[in-house]
Design a protein around this motif. Sequence first.
Motif, PDB file in Angstrom:
ATOM      1  N   PHE A  68      -3.721  14.135  -4.021  1.00  0.00           N
ATOM      2  CA  PHE A  68      -3.266  13.119  -4.965  1.00  0.00           C
ATOM      3  C   PHE A  68      -4.241  11.953  -5.068  1.00  0.00           C
ATOM      4  O   PHE A  68      -4.767  11.479  -4.064  1.00  0.00           O
ATOM      5  CB  PHE A  68      -1.901  12.566  -4.545  1.00  0.00           C
ATOM      6  CG  PHE A  68      -0.818  13.589  -4.476  1.00  0.00           C
ATOM      7  CD1 PHE A  68      -0.442  14.298  -5.607  1.00  0.00           C
ATOM      8  CD2 PHE A  68      -0.172  13.858  -3.284  1.00  0.00           C
ATOM      9  CE1 PHE A  68       0.557  15.252  -5.550  1.00  0.00           C
ATOM     10  CE2 PHE A  68       0.833  14.802  -3.213  1.00  0.00           C
ATOM     11  CZ  PHE A  68       1.186  15.507  -4.343  1.00  0.00           C
ATOM     12  N   ASP A  69      -4.450  11.497  -6.294  1.00  0.00           N
ATOM     13  CA  ASP A  69      -5.027  10.186  -6.559  1.00  0.00           C
ATOM     14  C   ASP A  69      -3.883   9.252  -6.932  1.00  0.00           C
ATOM     15  O   ASP A  69      -3.002   9.637  -7.718  1.00  0.00           O
ATOM     16  CB  ASP A  69      -6.013  10.221  -7.720  1.00  0.00           C
ATOM     17  CG  ASP A  69      -7.394  10.692  -7.306  1.00  0.00           C
ATOM     18  OD1 ASP A  69      -7.615  10.876  -6.092  1.00  0.00           O
ATOM     19  OD2 ASP A  69      -8.244  10.888  -8.197  1.00  0.00           O
ATOM     20  N   VAL A  70      -3.873   8.066  -6.363  1.00  0.00           N
ATOM     21  CA  VAL A  70      -2.963   7.015  -6.806  1.00  0.00           C
ATOM     22  C   VAL A  70      -3.823   5.982  -7.512  1.00  0.00           C
ATOM     23  O   VAL A  70      -4.784   5.462  -6.934  1.00  0.00           O
ATOM     24  CB  VAL A  70      -2.189   6.383  -5.633  1.00  0.00           C
ATOM     25  CG1 VAL A  70      -1.210   5.343  -6.152  1.00  0.00           C
ATOM     26  CG2 VAL A  70      -1.461   7.455  -4.839  1.00  0.00           C
ATOM     27  N   VAL A  71      -3.503   5.705  -8.779  1.00  0.00           N
ATOM     28  CA  VAL A  71      -4.356   4.872  -9.622  1.00  0.00           C
ATOM     29  C   VAL A  71      -3.599   3.605 -10.010  1.00  0.00           C
ATOM     30  O   VAL A  71      -2.500   3.670 -10.563  1.00  0.00           O
ATOM     31  CB  VAL A  71      -4.790   5.642 -10.889  1.00  0.00           C
ATOM     32  CG1 VAL A  71      -5.800   4.821 -11.682  1.00  0.00           C
ATOM     33  CG2 VAL A  71      -5.373   7.004 -10.520  1.00  0.00           C
ATOM     34  N   TYR A  72      -4.214   2.459  -9.706  1.00  0.00           N
ATOM     35  CA  TYR A  72      -3.650   1.150 -10.039  1.00  0.00           C
ATOM     36  C   TYR A  72      -4.464   0.551 -11.180  1.00  0.00           C
ATOM     37  O   TYR A  72      -5.694   0.493 -11.100  1.00  0.00           O
ATOM     38  CB  TYR A  72      -3.718   0.207  -8.832  1.00  0.00           C
ATOM     39  CG  TYR A  72      -3.039   0.707  -7.589  1.00  0.00           C
ATOM     40  CD1 TYR A  72      -1.812   0.198  -7.183  1.00  0.00           C
ATOM     41  CD2 TYR A  72      -3.633   1.699  -6.793  1.00  0.00           C
ATOM     42  CE1 TYR A  72      -1.190   0.657  -6.024  1.00  0.00           C
ATOM     43  CE2 TYR A  72      -3.016   2.167  -5.642  1.00  0.00           C
ATOM     44  CZ  TYR A  72      -1.797   1.639  -5.265  1.00  0.00           C
ATOM     45  OH  TYR A  72      -1.188   2.105  -4.120  1.00  0.00           O
ATOM     46  N   TRP A 113       6.790   8.517  -6.511  1.00  0.00           N
ATOM     47  CA  TRP A 113       7.501   9.283  -5.484  1.00  0.00           C
ATOM     48  C   TRP A 113       8.343  10.383  -6.118  1.00  0.00           C
ATOM     49  O   TRP A 113       8.358  11.533  -5.666  1.00  0.00           O
ATOM     50  CB  TRP A 113       8.380   8.350  -4.661  1.00  0.00           C
ATOM     51  CG  TRP A 113       9.470   9.053  -3.912  1.00  0.00           C
ATOM     52  CD1 TRP A 113      10.802   8.966  -4.134  1.00  0.00           C
ATOM     53  CD2 TRP A 113       9.325   9.972  -2.823  1.00  0.00           C
ATOM     54  NE1 TRP A 113      11.500   9.773  -3.258  1.00  0.00           N
ATOM     55  CE2 TRP A 113      10.609  10.405  -2.441  1.00  0.00           C
ATOM     56  CE3 TRP A 113       8.212  10.477  -2.142  1.00  0.00           C
ATOM     57  CZ2 TRP A 113      10.820  11.307  -1.405  1.00  0.00           C
ATOM     58  CZ3 TRP A 113       8.432  11.393  -1.109  1.00  0.00           C
ATOM     59  CH2 TRP A 113       9.726  11.792  -0.741  1.00  0.00           C
ATOM     60  N   ASP A 114       9.050  10.047  -7.181  1.00  0.00           N
ATOM     61  CA  ASP A 114       9.932  11.001  -7.839  1.00  0.00           C
ATOM     62  C   ASP A 114       9.138  12.150  -8.460  1.00  0.00           C
ATOM     63  O   ASP A 114       9.472  13.324  -8.295  1.00  0.00           O
ATOM     64  CB  ASP A 114      10.737  10.269  -8.917  1.00  0.00           C
ATOM     65  CG  ASP A 114      11.915  11.087  -9.420  1.00  0.00           C
ATOM     66  OD1 ASP A 114      12.118  12.216  -8.934  1.00  0.00           O
ATOM     67  OD2 ASP A 114      12.635  10.599 -10.302  1.00  0.00           O
ATOM     68  N   MET A 115       8.090  11.834  -9.189  1.00  0.00           N
ATOM     69  CA  MET A 115       7.354  12.846  -9.936  1.00  0.00           C
ATOM     70  C   MET A 115       6.352  13.640  -9.090  1.00  0.00           C
ATOM     71  O   MET A 115       6.105  14.818  -9.340  1.00  0.00           O
ATOM     72  CB  MET A 115       6.610  12.195 -11.108  1.00  0.00           C
ATOM     73  CG  MET A 115       7.520  11.548 -12.149  1.00  0.00           C
ATOM     74  SD  MET A 115       8.451  12.774 -13.121  1.00  0.00           S
ATOM     75  CE  MET A 115      10.062  12.658 -12.358  1.00  0.00           C
ATOM     76  N   ILE A 118       4.627  11.293  -3.670  1.00  0.00           N
ATOM     77  CA  ILE A 118       3.733  10.385  -2.954  1.00  0.00           C
ATOM     78  C   ILE A 118       4.592   9.341  -2.245  1.00  0.00           C
ATOM     79  O   ILE A 118       5.361   8.627  -2.893  1.00  0.00           O
ATOM     80  CB  ILE A 118       2.740   9.709  -3.920  1.00  0.00           C
ATOM     81  CG1 ILE A 118       1.898  10.769  -4.642  1.00  0.00           C
ATOM     82  CG2 ILE A 118       1.852   8.721  -3.177  1.00  0.00           C
ATOM     83  CD1 ILE A 118       1.072  10.214  -5.788  1.00  0.00           C
ATOM     84  N   PHE A 119       4.453   9.245  -0.925  1.00  0.00           N
ATOM     85  CA  PHE A 119       5.313   8.360  -0.146  1.00  0.00           C
ATOM     86  C   PHE A 119       4.639   7.015   0.073  1.00  0.00           C
ATOM     87  O   PHE A 119       3.466   6.955   0.450  1.00  0.00           O
ATOM     88  CB  PHE A 119       5.651   8.994   1.200  1.00  0.00           C
ATOM     89  CG  PHE A 119       6.690   8.226   1.968  1.00  0.00           C
ATOM     90  CD1 PHE A 119       8.036   8.390   1.681  1.00  0.00           C
ATOM     91  CD2 PHE A 119       6.319   7.334   2.959  1.00  0.00           C
ATOM     92  CE1 PHE A 119       8.999   7.677   2.376  1.00  0.00           C
ATOM     93  CE2 PHE A 119       7.277   6.628   3.658  1.00  0.00           C
ATOM     94  CZ  PHE A 119       8.615   6.789   3.368  1.00  0.00           C
ATOM     95  N   PHE A 120       5.390   5.932  -0.178  1.00  0.00           N
ATOM     96  CA  PHE A 120       4.877   4.572  -0.024  1.00  0.00           C
ATOM     97  C   PHE A 120       5.594   3.897   1.142  1.00  0.00           C
ATOM     98  O   PHE A 120       6.792   3.615   1.069  1.00  0.00           O
ATOM     99  CB  PHE A 120       5.088   3.775  -1.313  1.00  0.00           C
ATOM    100  CG  PHE A 120       4.306   4.295  -2.483  1.00  0.00           C
ATOM    101  CD1 PHE A 120       3.034   3.814  -2.757  1.00  0.00           C
ATOM    102  CD2 PHE A 120       4.831   5.290  -3.296  1.00  0.00           C
ATOM    103  CE1 PHE A 120       2.300   4.303  -3.825  1.00  0.00           C
ATOM    104  CE2 PHE A 120       4.112   5.779  -4.376  1.00  0.00           C
ATOM    105  CZ  PHE A 120       2.844   5.287  -4.644  1.00  0.00           C
ATOM    106  N   ALA A 121       4.855   3.654   2.218  1.00  0.00           N
ATOM    107  CA  ALA A 121       5.432   3.021   3.402  1.00  0.00           C
ATOM    108  C   ALA A 121       5.700   1.543   3.118  1.00  0.00           C
ATOM    109  O   ALA A 121       4.870   0.843   2.542  1.00  0.00           O
ATOM    110  CB  ALA A 121       4.472   3.154   4.583  1.00  0.00           C
ATOM    111  N   GLY A 122       6.883   1.090   3.534  1.00  0.00           N
ATOM    112  CA  GLY A 122       7.229  -0.303   3.347  1.00  0.00           C
ATOM    113  C   GLY A 122       7.897  -0.613   2.031  1.00  0.00           C
ATOM    114  O   GLY A 122       8.228  -1.775   1.764  1.00  0.00           O
TER     115      GLY A 122
END
Length: 203
Positions: A68-72, A113-115, A118-122
């Motif tokens: 996964f890429d997470v893009v901001y 996360w839903d799609m 990808i888990f985001f801690a905090g």
Amino acid sequence: MQDIADHISQALDNDIISTDISHGELTIVVRADHIQKVLTYLKDDQACLFRQLVDICGVDYPERARRFDVVYHLLSIELNQRIRVKIETDEDTAIPSAVDVFPAAGWFEREAWDMYGIFFAGHPDLRRMLTDYGFKGHPLRKDFPLTGFVECRYSEEEKRVVYEPVELTQEFRDFDFMSPWESAEYILPGDEKSEASGNGEAK
């Protein structure tokens, strides 16, 4: 744009993997565990002022170990500039949530996360957002089946909505999308008339 890229690279040398300017847009690739530090710097530094979080989205590359890429996507209204920040992660590694830096990240991270899973801690409330209760899997992953795993319908017998495993009433059809007017290997109905007229025969 190059000045901003150089400024960020010098200030965050240990946090940034690479920078790239393409089509007038600046993209920086960041170490996943340093994302909060980088976003905070981009938001507060007077040479950056990227104070608006426009979007967070996921991209799936199943052939990679970190798929996964997470893009901001960030916007600086003061400087009229945009920047794209990317990190890589896998199915099992949690990445720090950006909610403490940008409160608007809450909705975007729930969607990722839903799609994608990808888990985001905090994250203060990491729940599914677009799919139904009890949904299995993550629909935007490339390996998610086109039909899904379960289907819901209203049952007249039980007078309620029921969830059942997907059962296809017919197999997927193999459609031929080739143009019928170019290099078709068969004669379409009606084309035999044009073939006959081309040979000088009566229509």
